[in-house]
Design a protein around this motif. Structure first.
Motif, PDB file in Angstrom:
ATOM      1  N   LYS A  54       0.814  -1.209   0.000  1.00 29.34           N
ATOM      2  CA  LYS A  54       0.000   0.000   0.000  1.00 29.34           C
ATOM      3  C   LYS A  54       0.853   1.268   0.000  1.00 29.34           C
ATOM      4  CE  LYS A  54      -0.519   0.182   5.050  1.00 29.34           C
ATOM      5  NZ  LYS A  54      -1.491   0.178   6.181  1.00 29.34           N
ATOM      6  N   ASN A  55       2.100   1.166   0.461  1.00 30.52           N
ATOM      7  CA  ASN A  55       2.969   2.338   0.523  1.00 30.52           C
ATOM      8  C   ASN A  55       3.801   2.541  -0.748  1.00 30.52           C
ATOM      9  OD1 ASN A  55       2.193   3.180   3.064  1.00 30.52           O
ATOM     10  ND2 ASN A  55       3.768   1.996   4.106  1.00 30.52           N
ATOM     11  N   ASN A  56       3.522   1.784  -1.792  1.00 30.10           N
ATOM     12  CA  ASN A  56       4.292   1.930  -3.030  1.00 30.10           C
ATOM     13  C   ASN A  56       4.245   3.353  -3.593  1.00 30.10           C
ATOM     14  OD1 ASN A  56       5.262  -0.676  -3.196  1.00 30.10           O
ATOM     15  ND2 ASN A  56       3.579  -1.425  -4.453  1.00 30.10           N
ATOM     16  N   TYR A  57       3.192   4.086  -3.250  1.00 29.21           N
ATOM     17  CA  TYR A  57       3.045   5.450  -3.779  1.00 29.21           C
ATOM     18  C   TYR A  57       4.196   6.360  -3.349  1.00 29.21           C
ATOM     19  CZ  TYR A  57       1.488   6.880   0.881  1.00 29.21           C
ATOM     20  OH  TYR A  57       1.436   7.140   2.224  1.00 29.21           O
ATOM     21  N   LEU A  58       4.921   5.974  -2.285  1.00 27.20           N
ATOM     22  CA  LEU A  58       6.033   6.799  -1.801  1.00 27.20           C
ATOM     23  C   LEU A  58       7.226   6.773  -2.743  1.00 27.20           C
ATOM     24  CD1 LEU A  58       6.009   5.703   1.958  1.00 27.20           C
ATOM     25  CD2 LEU A  58       5.332   7.943   1.077  1.00 27.20           C
ATOM     26  N   ILE A  59       7.334   5.760  -3.580  1.00 26.10           N
ATOM     27  CA  ILE A  59       8.553   5.561  -4.362  1.00 26.10           C
ATOM     28  C   ILE A  59       8.805   6.683  -5.368  1.00 26.10           C
ATOM     29  CG2 ILE A  59       9.709   4.015  -6.007  1.00 26.10           C
ATOM     30  CD1 ILE A  59       8.389   1.669  -4.511  1.00 26.10           C
ATOM     31  N   PRO A  60       7.849   6.996  -6.268  1.00 24.77           N
ATOM     32  CA  PRO A  60       8.164   8.065  -7.239  1.00 24.77           C
ATOM     33  C   PRO A  60       8.394   9.427  -6.602  1.00 24.77           C
ATOM     34  CG  PRO A  60       5.857   7.394  -7.420  1.00 24.77           C
ATOM     35  CD  PRO A  60       6.527   6.399  -6.529  1.00 24.77           C
ATOM     36  N   THR A  61       7.648   9.745  -5.534  1.00 26.52           N
ATOM     37  CA  THR A  61       7.829  11.057  -4.899  1.00 26.52           C
ATOM     38  C   THR A  61       9.167  11.129  -4.174  1.00 26.52           C
ATOM     39  OG1 THR A  61       6.580  10.292  -2.967  1.00 26.52           O
ATOM     40  CG2 THR A  61       5.362  11.469  -4.661  1.00 26.52           C
ATOM     41  N   ALA A  62       9.593  10.017  -3.566  1.00 29.32           N
ATOM     42  CA  ALA A  62      10.887  10.006  -2.881  1.00 29.32           C
ATOM     43  C   ALA A  62      12.031  10.138  -3.880  1.00 29.32           C
ATOM     44  CB  ALA A  62      11.047   8.722  -2.070  1.00 29.32           C
ATOM     45  N   LEU A  63      11.925   9.453  -5.004  1.00 26.54           N
ATOM     46  CA  LEU A  63      12.993   9.482  -5.997  1.00 26.54           C
ATOM     47  C   LEU A  63      13.165  10.859  -6.618  1.00 26.54           C
ATOM     48  CD1 LEU A  63      12.335   6.076  -7.786  1.00 26.54           C
ATOM     49  CD2 LEU A  63      14.451   6.711  -6.626  1.00 26.54           C
ATOM     50  N   THR A  64      12.056  11.564  -6.824  1.00 22.61           N
ATOM     51  CA  THR A  64      12.131  12.858  -7.510  1.00 22.61           C
ATOM     52  C   THR A  64      12.186  14.038  -6.556  1.00 22.61           C
ATOM     53  OG1 THR A  64       9.710  12.968  -7.650  1.00 22.61           O
ATOM     54  CG2 THR A  64      10.888  11.950  -9.502  1.00 22.61           C
ATOM     55  N   GLY A  65      11.929  13.811  -5.257  1.00 25.69           N
ATOM     56  CA  GLY A  65      11.931  14.911  -4.305  1.00 25.69           C
ATOM     57  C   GLY A  65      10.708  15.801  -4.422  1.00 25.69           C
ATOM     58  N   ASP A  66       9.638  15.292  -5.025  1.00 23.17           N
ATOM     59  CA  ASP A  66       8.425  16.092  -5.208  1.00 23.17           C
ATOM     60  C   ASP A  66       7.743  16.339  -3.856  1.00 23.17           C
ATOM     61  OD1 ASP A  66       6.210  17.265  -6.699  1.00 23.17           O
ATOM     62  OD2 ASP A  66       5.090  15.487  -6.099  1.00 23.17           O
ATOM     63  N   ILE A  67       7.379  17.600  -3.587  1.00 22.93           N
ATOM     64  CA  ILE A  67       6.741  17.946  -2.312  1.00 22.93           C
ATOM     65  C   ILE A  67       5.312  18.436  -2.499  1.00 22.93           C
ATOM     66  CG2 ILE A  67       8.935  18.523  -1.200  1.00 22.93           C
ATOM     67  CD1 ILE A  67       8.188  21.500  -1.606  1.00 22.93           C
TER      68      ILE A  67
END
Length: 962
Positions: free
Chosen positions: A556-569
């Motif tokens: 369920k926490n997979n959504y964290l991956i793209p935002t963590a990689l790109t630093g999107d806030i």
């Protein structure tokens, strides 16, 4: 497409590309185009797209580097499942290709590789077979990371029929070379390796070693940090904190600051003895001087009289040791890994010594165990450099992130509830081993770090790895420092290939040789994800890149991956989806997902609540601890972990004041003050147009005359005309929002009365706002905060024109920025033909085409500069609005300017990307009937719209790829 269709499209593409660019109609993948590695239009993106759509492929590439193969392997793995194969023709010319490159090529099961061994093969061509035609890329680019991503290269990407003369000539040339080339085998690689190493030895004998040691000089970011530290001391501050990603040179930065301060004595405190000598050596390189100037204070060394003393926490925090020094013994105190300084031992040291200046350094200030290190350092953040900034500055080793699907057991992928016994089955570990071998590592030997979800799993994985010829050791929190150091040393010396651990190496470890990071656990936190990823980013001799292999289950926490990689806030789902689809490039680092892994992350994004109140509360509490006071919106925008606009977009919050009340902060506002704050927050904080914000900022000081307002707009390079001035007045009077009655009336929601009055050539606040600004400190503070935040966000937009390419706008935003007198966004739907301008809003993919009548006539991109568009129904060519769109003068100047806005699907929310202005291709206008189930056909008008500035290739692929 059928053969005749392909012929027609290629004819159009050839005409457009080589004869007349005013001709239109060819599909983008057939258009000839120059690829020179522009942002969002790199050669890698072209190759990736072609591979994902081809039937087979052939590469003729003289030079190949290992760092280009890792991302390529991800795509080829997906192609292998579809039985799509390829051929690669390369060379041994100049012995440029490393032997390991050939070994890596041999691992890829769905390609055949041959080597041209004759002198002078220097070809660079990529060929992709489709049903009736080939797409070809020929130019200057070898298969190297720099050539694919960064170098200024010239490559022609074009298409031709299989029966075409050019196609036959190129393929015949390829086939002739292929027939004469040598098949790549392990035996050939061994012979090449022997010759290659002999050649390297010969080169090394004639190389003169340069023993001259240059003076260490700061890089750009270190220079900025040194200036900030000097400025802190100038204003009398005694403490400062530097936040710097692992591997970005914190030790050298500290030494450089000591060099500029030149203290009589310095104390450097660390919590791990094994880095004392490294720190001392680093300081000596920067500061120079006698060996006797440097000393270590630890359990077995007591050189406490040194000018520059390097001490372990465990030793110097002892009462008898600490009190052997006077409190003012050291002018400069350095605390390494300052996030630990909340401990009793660290605080004892900080409370005892009274240096002229104390510097704390950390890569992870968030990991503070509820104790504010910001408070310990007087909230003086001297400088901050995070992972993404460090990568851009080339301070770290580039990485190739590979997100692949985890093991499936009996048709079910591992998820949050998978029993432990299934995580450590022989089948799963064999699957993991196969992937580690396939994706590889940079260098001659793997130095891997594997993160598992629990100790039992880590132990089993380490045993399986060792049994299969990959020596590995499990480490967890129960292991002593001595044991950890011993295992790390074995990894560095090559006695071990892997350390398998559970969280203990998230931070506070320095193993530069790590060239492969493996994630066998669910991502629980963006912070931990980046910490683990960062373990291998420190530069190291022979390491050209870091391979990160992330096994993605049904989490369920997979959504964290793209935002963590790109630093999107932004906490925006559509931004996360775009990052996932575009698989962005960060400098020379690439992000790649297999199709199944990408789908699992997409599913997690769909159900996640990225801007939940619990998330906002956590962000607020973290920033409050960091600042030592109540954060304002501008604080979030500048130093927080979330975009301030998230608060404005939250439907449960009227303004930031509402949020502060929910956080139990003392915020006393009248009902009307809350309404005014709601208006500036909801309507203006996005910064899309700075005109209103600049006027409000001026009005906080005094009444503003017309000429003063015009002057400030000119000084800020704002576009200026009578219509936009009238629109500003219309917005701030709330007339723009006065369109509905009751709860839907925004003007009533915002207090009904004009925020700003414009009378007799002068602007002023209404009397109630003037009174509130004078008498309510909290209202004044929150009001000016929103204005300042909006002006900060305005830097993301082009001040010289109403719209900015690739920024996102809602229909209401467009109504305002087109200077329309009312917000008519509710009934607008797909478009609205105004007197001078027509915004067109296109949703490229319809979510429920069987239910959505508009899906009966779908928009279609022909190429990056041409899209087919349909009017609403019923419409005919002689309909008034159609005639308005077609009206033009003899010079083909259209009366109505078309503004084109697009989003991929309704799942991306209410906002659309601005793609620029467009013109109607008059030759394409057609009236046609649209069939509707159970209804009579209805007439629409279709036409092709030519976009003035063709869409960047990366965005085009994101939009059109289904």
């Amino acid at each position: 497409m059928e053969n005749e269709d392909i012929k027609r499209e290629l004819s159009l593409a050839t005409t457009f590309g080589f004869l007349d660019n005013h001709q239109s109609g060819a599909t983008s993948e057939l258009l000839p185009q120059l690829v020179s590695n522009e942002p969002n239009d790199t050669l890698w993106e072209h190759i990736r797209y072609e591979l994902q759509t081809c039937q087979s492929f052939s590469f003729a590439i003289a030079f190949i580097t290992e760092d280009a193969l890792t991302p390529l392997k991800v795509i080829l793995a997906d192609l292998a499942t579809k039985k799509i194969t390829g051929m690669i023709l390369t060379s041994n010319y100049l012995m440029f290709n490393q032997p390991k490159v050939f070994t890596e090529l041999l691992k890829i099961p769905n390609i055949t590789v041959r080597v041209v061994t004759r002198e002078g093969f220097h070809a660079k061509g990529y060929f992709f077979e489709h049903h009736d035609y080939y797409s070809l890329i020929i130019g200057s680019s070898n298969l190297t990371r720099a050539a694919l991503l960064r170098n200024v290269e010239w490559n022609l990407h074009f298409s031709a029929l299989k029966t075409g003369a050019v196609t036959k000539q190129i393929l015949n040339q390829f086939n002739n070379e292929w027939q004469q080339a040598t098949m790549l085998t392990e035996q050939w690689i061994e012979e090449y390796r022997r010759l290659f190493e002999a050649n390297q030895m010969a080169k090394s004998r004639v190389t003169i070693e340069n023993k001259f040691v240059n003076k260490i000089v700061p890089n750009r970011m270190q220079s900025a940090a040194l200036k900030e530290l000097a400025d802190l001391r100038k204003i009398g501050e005694k403490k400062g904190l530097v936040i710097s990603a692992t591997g970005t040179g914190k030790t050298y930065l500290a030494a450089l600051d000591v060099r500029q301060v030149q203290p009589k004595r310095m104390l450097f405190v660390v919590h791990r003895e094994q880095i004392l000598q490294k720190a001392l050596d680093g300081f000596k390189r920067v500061l120079g001087g006698k060996d006797s100037d440097y000393g270590i204070l630890s359990g077995n060394r007591h050189e406490e009289h040194a000018k520059y003393l390097f001490a372990t926490l465990q030793t110097i925090s002892k009462k008898e040791v600490l009190e052997s020094f006077t409190p003012n013994q050291f002018d400069y105190l350095l605390i390494d890994e300052a996030h630990r300084s909340g401990s009793v031992s660290y605080r004892r040291i900080l409370n005892y010594f009274t240096p002229i200046f104390c510097l704390g350094m950390t890569a992870t200030p968030e990991r503070t165990d509820d104790y504010s290190i910001y408070q310990l350092f007087d909230y003086n953040i001297a400088y901050e450099i995070r992972l993404h900034d460090a990568l851009k500055e080339k301070m770290l080793t580039p990485f190739h992130y590979v997100g692949i699907q985890d093991y499936e057991f009996e048709g079910r992928m591992i998820d949050d509830k998978t029993p432990l016994r299934l995580l450590v089955t022989k089948q799963r570990v064999n699957y993991v081993l196969k992937q580690l071998e396939y994706y590889g590592y940079s260098g001659t030997q793997v130095h891997g770090l594997v993160f598992c979800s629990n100790v039992i799993e880590a132990d089993e994985v380490a045993q399986y790895l060792t049994k299969n010829g990959h020596p590995a050791v499990k480490l967890d929190g129960s292991d002593s420092i001595k044991q950890r150091n011993q295992v790390v040393s074995q990894l560095e010396q090559g006695q071990l290939e892997y350390i398998v651990t559970v969280d203990i190496f998230n931070e506070g470890i320095d193993i530069p040789c790590i060239n492969q990071v493996v994630m066998l656990r669910n991502t629980q936190s963006s912070i931990v994800f980046i910490q683990q990823l960062g373990r291998g980013l420190r530069k190291y001799k022979g390491k050209e890149f870091l391979t990160i292999i992330d096994f993605i289950g049904n989490y369920k926490n997979n959504y964290l991956i793209p935002t963590a990689l790109t630093g999107d806030i932004s906490r925006s789902k559509d931004n996360a989806r775009a990052d996932l689809a575009l698989q962005p490039i960060l400098g020379l680092s690439t992000i790649n997902f297999t199709e199944v892994a990408r789908q699992k992350i997409y599913e997690a994004i769909q159900v996640a609540k990225l801007d939940s109140f619990a998330t906002l509360r956590a962000d607020y509490q973290e920033l409050k601890q960091k600042l030592g006071r109540i954060p304002l919106l501008l604080d979030f925008q500048r130093v927080g972990g979330i975009d301030a606009e998230v608060f404005a977009d939250n439907s449960q919050l009227d303004s930031y004041a509402t949020f502060l009340k929910k956080m139990k902060e003392q915020v006393d506002l009248s009902e009307y003050e809350g309404q005014v704050l709601s208006f500036v927050t909801k309507e203006l904080i996005n910064g899309m147009r700075r005109h209103e914000l600049l006027l409000l900022k001026l009005l906080l000081k005094k009444k503003v005359k017309d000429q003063d307002f015009l002057q400030i707009l000119q000084e800020n390079n704002c576009y200026l005309n009578l219509e936009v001035i009238e629109s500003v007045t219309n917005i701030l009077s709330l007339n723009f929002f006065d369109i509905k009655s009751g709860k839907d009336n925004k003007a009533e929601k915002y207090g009904k009365r004009p925020i700003v009055k414009h009378e007799n050539g002068e602007y002023r606040f209404n009397s109630k706002i003037e009174e509130s600004l004078k008498n309510s400190d909290i209202f004044y503070k929150l009001f000016i905060d929103v204005v300042a935040t909006g002006l900060n966000k305005a830097n993301n937009f082009n001040a010289k024109q109403p719209f900015t390419y690739y920024q996102k706008y809602s229909r209401k935003d467009v109504c305002r920025l087109l200077n329309w007198s009312k917000d008519v966004s509710a009934p607008m739907y797909g478009y609205r033909v105004g007197e001078d301008e027509c915004p067109i809003f296109i949703t490229y993919e319809k979510d429920n085409p069987e239910k959505n009548r508009s899906a009966r006539y779908e928009n279609e991109f022909f190429n990056t500069g041409l899209i087919k568009w349909y009017t609403r129904s019923p419409r005919h060519i002689d309909s008034k609005e159609v005639q308005q769109l077609l009206a033009h003068d003899c010079n083909m100047n259209f009366k109505v300017k078309i503004r084109l806005f697009l989003k991929k699907s309704d799942a991306e929310g209410k906002k659309f990307y601005y793609l620029g202005d467009a013109q109607v291709d008059l030759d394409s206008v057609r009236e046609q009937l649209i069939q509707q189930v159970g209804k009579k056909p209805r007439a629409v008008v279709s036409m092709n719209l030519k976009i003035n500035e063709p869409i960047k290739y990366g965005h085009f692929i994101d939009i059109t790829k289904r």
